[in-house]
Design a protein around this motif. Structure first.
Motif, PDB file in Angstrom:
ATOM      1  N   GLY A  19       0.778  -1.109  -0.133  1.00 13.48           N
ATOM      2  CA  GLY A  19      -0.070  -0.070  -0.104  1.00 13.48           C
ATOM      3  C   GLY A  19       0.808   1.202  -0.020  1.00 13.48           C
ATOM      4  N   ARG A  20       2.052   1.201   0.228  1.00 17.39           N
ATOM      5  CA  ARG A  20       2.933   2.288   0.087  1.00 17.39           C
ATOM      6  C   ARG A  20       3.981   2.395  -1.006  1.00 17.39           C
ATOM      7  NH1 ARG A  20       3.541   1.566   6.779  1.00 17.39           N
ATOM      8  NH2 ARG A  20       1.431   1.528   6.835  1.00 17.39           N
ATOM      9  N   ALA A  30       4.640   7.764   1.423  1.00 13.62           N
ATOM     10  CA  ALA A  30       3.996   6.930   2.352  1.00 13.62           C
ATOM     11  C   ALA A  30       5.072   5.949   3.166  1.00 13.62           C
ATOM     12  CB  ALA A  30       2.788   6.280   2.032  1.00 13.62           C
ATOM     13  N   GLN A  33       6.605   7.493   6.014  1.00 14.60           N
ATOM     14  CA  GLN A  33       6.003   8.214   7.026  1.00 14.60           C
ATOM     15  C   GLN A  33       5.818   7.303   8.338  1.00 14.60           C
ATOM     16  OE1 GLN A  33       2.479   9.169   4.635  1.00 14.60           O
ATOM     17  NE2 GLN A  33       2.918  11.506   4.761  1.00 14.60           N
ATOM     18  N   ARG A  76       2.063 -10.716   9.502  1.00 11.28           N
ATOM     19  CA  ARG A  76       1.829 -11.214   8.219  1.00 11.28           C
ATOM     20  C   ARG A  76       2.991 -10.278   7.289  1.00 11.28           C
ATOM     21  NH1 ARG A  76      -2.235 -13.303   4.502  1.00 11.28           N
ATOM     22  NH2 ARG A  76      -1.763 -12.341   2.637  1.00 11.28           N
TER      23      ARG A  76
ATOM     24  N   ARG B 111      -7.444   0.965  -8.506  1.00  7.15           N
ATOM     25  CA  ARG B 111      -6.185   1.052  -7.732  1.00  7.15           C
ATOM     26  C   ARG B 111      -6.886   1.055  -6.328  1.00  7.15           C
ATOM     27  NH1 ARG B 111      -1.250   0.121  -5.969  1.00  7.15           N
ATOM     28  NH2 ARG B 111      -0.325   1.642  -5.075  1.00  7.15           N
ATOM     29  N   ALA B 114      -7.755  -2.400  -5.219  1.00  7.45           N
ATOM     30  CA  ALA B 114      -6.690  -3.248  -4.665  1.00  7.45           C
ATOM     31  C   ALA B 114      -5.993  -2.780  -3.331  1.00  7.45           C
ATOM     32  CB  ALA B 114      -5.415  -2.985  -5.710  1.00  7.45           C
ATOM     33  N   LEU B 115      -6.044  -1.450  -3.049  1.00  4.52           N
ATOM     34  CA  LEU B 115      -5.619  -1.046  -1.701  1.00  4.52           C
ATOM     35  C   LEU B 115      -6.644  -1.597  -0.709  1.00  4.52           C
ATOM     36  CD1 LEU B 115      -4.350   2.633  -2.754  1.00  4.52           C
ATOM     37  CD2 LEU B 115      -2.972   0.883  -2.045  1.00  4.52           C
ATOM     38  N   ASN B 118      -5.796  -5.095  -0.036  1.00  3.90           N
ATOM     39  CA  ASN B 118      -4.231  -5.155   0.687  1.00  3.90           C
ATOM     40  C   ASN B 118      -4.086  -4.624   2.131  1.00  3.90           C
ATOM     41  OD1 ASN B 118      -2.195  -6.558  -1.249  1.00  3.90           O
ATOM     42  ND2 ASN B 118      -3.556  -5.825  -2.601  1.00  3.90           N
ATOM     43  N   GLU B 121      -5.546  -7.087   4.427  1.00  3.47           N
ATOM     44  CA  GLU B 121      -4.854  -8.340   4.659  1.00  3.47           C
ATOM     45  C   GLU B 121      -3.430  -8.079   4.973  1.00  3.47           C
ATOM     46  OE1 GLU B 121      -4.541 -10.424   1.055  1.00  3.47           O
ATOM     47  OE2 GLU B 121      -6.500 -10.897   0.890  1.00  3.47           O
ATOM     48  N   GLU B 122      -2.698  -7.157   4.612  1.00  6.86           N
ATOM     49  CA  GLU B 122      -1.457  -6.896   4.942  1.00  6.86           C
ATOM     50  C   GLU B 122      -1.089  -6.330   6.260  1.00  6.86           C
ATOM     51  OE1 GLU B 122       0.988  -4.539   2.251  1.00  6.86           O
ATOM     52  OE2 GLU B 122       1.890  -6.475   1.521  1.00  6.86           O
ATOM     53  N   TYR B 123      -1.699  -5.256   6.775  1.00 10.03           N
ATOM     54  CA  TYR B 123      -1.483  -4.891   8.021  1.00 10.03           C
ATOM     55  C   TYR B 123      -2.823  -4.791   8.923  1.00 10.03           C
ATOM     56  CZ  TYR B 123      -0.399  -1.188   4.624  1.00 10.03           C
ATOM     57  OH  TYR B 123      -0.319  -0.406   3.341  1.00 10.03           O
ATOM     58  N   PRO B 124      -3.055  -5.795   9.292  1.00 11.60           N
ATOM     59  CA  PRO B 124      -4.665  -5.662  10.078  1.00 11.60           C
ATOM     60  C   PRO B 124      -4.529  -4.901  11.279  1.00 11.60           C
ATOM     61  CG  PRO B 124      -3.331  -7.947  10.182  1.00 11.60           C
ATOM     62  CD  PRO B 124      -2.797  -6.924   9.335  1.00 11.60           C
ATOM     63  N   GLU B 126      -3.027  -1.885  11.779  1.00 10.01           N
ATOM     64  CA  GLU B 126      -2.945  -0.615  11.614  1.00 10.01           C
ATOM     65  C   GLU B 126      -4.236  -0.065  11.114  1.00 10.01           C
ATOM     66  OE1 GLU B 126       0.250   0.782   9.248  1.00 10.01           O
ATOM     67  OE2 GLU B 126       1.801  -0.455  10.248  1.00 10.01           O
ATOM     68  N   VAL B 153      -1.545   5.869  -2.916  1.00 11.85           N
ATOM     69  CA  VAL B 153      -1.312   4.850  -1.841  1.00 11.85           C
ATOM     70  C   VAL B 153      -1.709   5.101  -0.365  1.00 11.85           C
ATOM     71  CG1 VAL B 153       1.127   4.290  -3.074  1.00 11.85           C
ATOM     72  CG2 VAL B 153       0.969   6.502  -1.347  1.00 11.85           C
ATOM     73  N   VAL B 154      -1.529   4.593   0.586  1.00 10.07           N
ATOM     74  CA  VAL B 154      -2.226   4.730   1.765  1.00 10.07           C
ATOM     75  C   VAL B 154      -1.043   5.078   3.091  1.00 10.07           C
ATOM     76  CG1 VAL B 154      -3.564   3.654   3.477  1.00 10.07           C
ATOM     77  CG2 VAL B 154      -3.695   3.029   1.374  1.00 10.07           C
ATOM     78  N   SER B 155      -1.297   5.998   3.691  1.00  9.17           N
ATOM     79  CA  SER B 155      -0.382   6.696   4.757  1.00  9.17           C
ATOM     80  C   SER B 155      -0.602   5.798   6.071  1.00  9.17           C
ATOM     81  CB  SER B 155      -0.644   7.888   5.079  1.00  9.17           C
ATOM     82  OG  SER B 155      -1.877   7.975   5.864  1.00  9.17           O
ATOM     83  N   PRO B 156       0.539   5.561   6.650  1.00  7.37           N
ATOM     84  CA  PRO B 156       0.476   4.735   8.002  1.00  7.37           C
ATOM     85  C   PRO B 156      -0.769   5.167   8.988  1.00  7.37           C
ATOM     86  CG  PRO B 156       2.670   5.486   7.602  1.00  7.37           C
ATOM     87  CD  PRO B 156       1.853   6.289   6.578  1.00  7.37           C
TER      88      PRO B 156
END
Lengths: 147, 224
Positions: A19-20, A30, A33, A76, B111, B114-115, B118, B121-124, B126, B153-156
């Motif tokens: 995602g970044r 991102a 950050q 993960r 897009r 997809a974000l 993900n 899935e990828e950072y549950p 956060e 994109v996605v910020s933290p």
């Protein structure tokens, strides 16, 4: 030792989740950050791993070590996530281009059993400008998950 | 209050507390929480009324908290429902973006899908993709139908971030913070000295982004 500067000629890696990353697979702002909550408190820093901490190992073996650290640390590791690799000297140079300075220090995290952990410090002032400058670097990208 | 400890068990105002407070009200005596008479204190009737009200509020809160602890499963299901509502809202926004009269509306919505997939899935652990940030991004897209397709994109913090990286001297990123605000970070050729660069970092309303970047000629590289 904790707090020692990482040598200029050495390499550090930054974990970049899907995602970044841009669609072309490049780290965006991102990727450098942090959450607002991570920017408060003492010694806020951007987490990286020091490859040469694993002495006498080939580059592939060093990356394999760092992959193991992430498997241990995270719930993960994303299949499309990557490590962005850069030389310490290049990071300093890129940050200087925007008139800032950072320190890159060895900062092992005992509770995560992450001895190669290092941090990019002094980022809390104008954090976004530094993050954006870092995203303009030419990184070597490798998959975060072993194939 | 210790974690998970019912508030009422920590401190429940009792009848004697009220009696003590009433005594204070009638100025018969003022006692502290340990029951010691305090002749040094002079409370006005309105102060006492406020204390009584506060005591009642504490009691009310204690009851609510204790009920909350007893109904964990119901609360959990309320959180699930909230998550479901947000999930539906995210998909609704993506559908609406797909319908916008933009050259890249389909690519942008694809897009975003997809974000969303993900991030979950990828950072549950956060923040999930913020609905408020997505709404602001949608508002931004509506403001001009000539945007060049940006990296999305996605910020933290779970916000949508878009960026155009043209070269080392032209780089614009916009983070949609929700509540109609955005954060701009830009490097662009200086307005006066073309061989120098200007570095900007600012928080502006979503509606003001275009105006903020215009002086730096950034519109010429982010729009068609």
């Amino acid at each position: 030792m904790k707090g020692d500067p990482i040598p200029e000629t050495d390499t550090v890696s930054r974990y970049c989740p899907f995602g970044r990353l841009s669609e072309a697979g490049r780290p965006t702002i991102a990727a450098f950050q942090m959450r607002d909550s991570d920017l408060v408190g003492t010694n806020p820093h951007l987490s990286v791993n020091w490859l040469e901490y694993f002495r006498d190992k080939s580059r592939d073996e060093q990356i394999a070590e760092i992959r193991e650290v992430f498997v241990r640390k995270m719930q993960r590791v994303g299949g499309q996530a990557k490590f962005a690799l850069a030389k310490v000297s290049e990071i300093h140079e890129k940050v200087k281009e925007v008139g800032r300075e950072v320190r890159i220090l060895h900062w092992p995290v005992v509770e995560d059993n992450d001895d190669s952990h290092a941090g990019i410090f002094d980022i809390d002032n104008d954090f976004d400008v530094i993050a954006q400058a870092l995203s303009r670097m030419n990184f070597e990208m490798v998959a975060a998950k072993a194939e | 209050v210790e974690e998970n400890m019912p508030v009422a068990e920590c401190y429940t105002p009792t009848a004697s507390d009220y009696v003590r407070a009433q005594k204070c009200a009638s100025r018969d005596a003022i006692t502290d929480i340990e029951g010691t008479e305090r002749e040094d204190l002079q409370l006005q009737p309105e102060d006492v009324q406020r204390l009584l009200k506060l005591t009642q509020e504490i009691l009310k809160f204690a009851k609510i908290r204790d009920e909350f602890l007893e109904t964990d499963s119901e609360t959990e299901s309320a959180f699930d429902q909230l998550q479901e509502i947000e999930r539906n809202e995210r998909h609704q926004i993506v559908k609406e973006i797909e319908q916008l009269p933009l050259n890249d509306s389909k690519r942008i919505s694809s897009r975003l899908r997809a974000l969303i997939e993900n991030v979950e899935e990828e950072y549950p652990e956060e923040e999930l993709l913020s609905v408020a940030s997505m709404r602001d991004f949608q508002k931004f897209l509506r403001s001009n139908n000539r945007w060049v397709y940006p990296d999305i994109v996605v910020s933290p913090n779970g916000n949508i971030v878009i960026e155009w990286l043209i070269d080392n001297k032209r780089h614009l990123t916009i983070e949609f913070l929700g509540q109609g605000m955005s954060k701009i970070v830009m490097i662009a050729p200086d307005i006066t000295w073309k061989n120098r660069v200007s570095i900007l970092s600012a928080k502006v309303s979503v509606e003001s982004v275009t105006e903020a970047i215009k002086p730096y000629d950034a519109l010429s590289w982010v729009t068609r």
